[in-house]
Write an enzyme that holds these catalytic residues in place. Structure first.
Site, PDB file in Angstrom:
ATOM      1  N   LYS A 197       0.843  -1.205   0.000  1.00  0.00           N
ATOM      2  CA  LYS A 197       0.000   0.000   0.000  1.00  0.00           C
ATOM      3  C   LYS A 197       0.875   1.251   0.000  1.00  0.00           C
ATOM      4  O   LYS A 197       0.587   2.225  -0.701  1.00  0.00           O
ATOM      5  CB  LYS A 197      -0.945  -0.022   1.207  1.00  0.00           C
ATOM      6  CG  LYS A 197      -2.047  -1.067   1.053  1.00  0.00           C
ATOM      7  CD  LYS A 197      -2.811  -1.344   2.332  1.00  0.00           C
ATOM      8  CE  LYS A 197      -3.782  -2.511   2.123  1.00  0.00           C
ATOM      9  NZ  LYS A 197      -4.476  -2.945   3.339  1.00  0.00           N
TER      10      LYS A 197
ATOM     11  N   GLN B  18      -4.454  -1.506   9.477  1.00  0.00           N
ATOM     12  CA  GLN B  18      -4.259  -2.835   8.889  1.00  0.00           C
ATOM     13  C   GLN B  18      -4.824  -3.895   9.842  1.00  0.00           C
ATOM     14  O   GLN B  18      -4.443  -3.959  11.007  1.00  0.00           O
ATOM     15  CB  GLN B  18      -2.766  -3.077   8.610  1.00  0.00           C
ATOM     16  CG  GLN B  18      -2.478  -4.384   7.885  1.00  0.00           C
ATOM     17  CD  GLN B  18      -3.137  -4.461   6.506  1.00  0.00           C
ATOM     18  OE1 GLN B  18      -3.064  -3.532   5.712  1.00  0.00           O
ATOM     19  NE2 GLN B  18      -3.807  -5.571   6.223  1.00  0.00           N
TER      20      GLN B  18
ATOM     21  N   ASP C  80     -11.093   2.847   3.964  1.00  0.00           N
ATOM     22  CA  ASP C  80     -11.290   1.403   3.790  1.00  0.00           C
ATOM     23  C   ASP C  80     -12.773   1.073   3.604  1.00  0.00           C
ATOM     24  O   ASP C  80     -13.118  -0.029   3.187  1.00  0.00           O
ATOM     25  CB  ASP C  80     -10.765   0.646   5.022  1.00  0.00           C
ATOM     26  CG  ASP C  80      -9.440  -0.033   4.739  1.00  0.00           C
ATOM     27  OD1 ASP C  80      -9.167  -0.326   3.560  1.00  0.00           O
ATOM     28  OD2 ASP C  80      -8.692  -0.289   5.703  1.00  0.00           O
TER      29      ASP C  80
END
Ligand code: NAP
Length: 296
Positions: free
Chosen positions: A54, A98, A121
């Site tokens: 990412k 994460q 997200d």
């Protein structure tokens, strides 16, 4: 005829080129550089590798990624305090936590603490609720990536029968929700299968588009797929492979060799949905930066 390969690598490359130009334009016009906070707790090898991917992708398009890396014993209170700071930081437009988090931290409490306007997200219940009722929101990256992979590969979705295998909150449920909305690029008839579905093949064989997110290799085999169907394999599974330096290789949830002989199009693993997921995270971060700039 050989199945068309739904190449997430190719589509992601094309989208990232467009995004790089968009970020440069935003910076030239307004001085705004999109900022993504990347929070990693612990040393799970898969999580480290996802975070590295990412961060690299952010650099590729000109997004400033700001790492926050902690030992696995970080307290929930400390993480919540960090999220509070990031919510208030005007240079941060997206917050990525994460997952999975270590056991002492309540994942749902942490996701709820993120300002929905920085939830790139798309996991915050506010964004998931807006998605359900068809309002503007950050869509979760993997399901949105599946939709974009299909559309940008020339696969029409409207009016087709989509069968989804899996009902997780991050893939199965949202991909079904996105694709049945009465909107362009969606408007499909959707069936969802799960472990409570008897004779799953009965349903999967009726799919024009079959999306598989079960987390198990070979969940879908050739006998479960209609001749000419489009198959999207979301699964990422590590299987032991002594011939590799790493000792493993990645496979999806679909028996690729068997199914690709019947499908009209199929996404590979790796190189299918994976690169699309990261690309949609970049997309959401840029959208957020633009929205912050317009609101300022
Ligand atoms: P998950 O939370 O474990 O959910 C799996 C779902 O599949 C569950 O709903 C489960 O049903 C269903 N299922 C499992 N085995 C089945 C079977 N034999 N028949 C029918 N249904 C079955 O997994 P997830 O988070 O959705 O992830 C799915 C896969 O996608 C994993 O391999 C994951 O690594 C991968 N993934 C990839 C990306 C990417 O960027 N490429 C992103 C996210 C996830 P029940 O609800 O009944 O248990």
């Amino acid at each position: 005829m050989a199945a068309q390969i739904l190449s997430g690598d190719d589509v992601a490359r094309q989208m990232r080129r467009e995004m790089k130009e968009e970020v440069a334009r935003l910076q030239a016009d307004s001085g705004v550089v999109p900022g993504l906070a990347v929070v990693l707790v612990g040393d799970n090898p898969a999580s480290i590798s996802y975070v590295t991917g990412k961060e690299k992708a952010c650099a590729e398009v000109g997004i400033r990624s700001v790492p926050h890396k902690f030992d696995a014993d970080l307290s929930e209170a400390a993480l919540l305090a960090l999220i509070g700071q990031l919510n208030a930081d005007p240079a941060i437009h997206g917050i990525l936590i994460q997952l999975p988090l270590p056991r002492q931290i309540d994942e749902s409490r942490v996701l709820l603490a993120i300002d929905p306007s920085k939830d790139v997200d798309g996991f915050h219940p506010v964004n998931l609720g807006k998605m359900l009722i068809g309002q503007e929101c950050f869509l979760p990256c993997t399901p949105h990536g599946v939709q974009q992979l299909l559309l940008r590969s020339g696969v029409p979705i409207e009016g087709r029968h989509v069968v989804v295998v899996g009902r997780s909150n991050i893939v199965g449920k949202p991909v079904a929700n996105i694709l049945f909305q009465k909107q362009p690029g969606a408007n499909a008839t959707v069936t969802i299968c799960h472990t409570g579905t008897p004779d799953m093949g009965y349903f999967t064989r009726q799919a024009d588009i079959l999306i598989v997110a079960a987390g198990r290799p070979n969940t879908v085999t050739a006998d479960m797929v209609r001749e000419g169907a489009v198959v999207v394999d979301v699964g990422v599974n590590r299987v032991p492979d002594a011939s590799r330096k790493s000792g493993f290789r990645l496979v999806g949830d679909v028996d690729y060799a068997g199914v690709s002989a019947k499908a009209s199009a199929i996404s590979p693993v790796p190189g299918g949905v994976g690169p699309m997921t990261i690309t949609m995270l970049l997309y959401n971060t840029i959208r957020s930066a633009k929205a912050f700039h317009q609101a300022a």
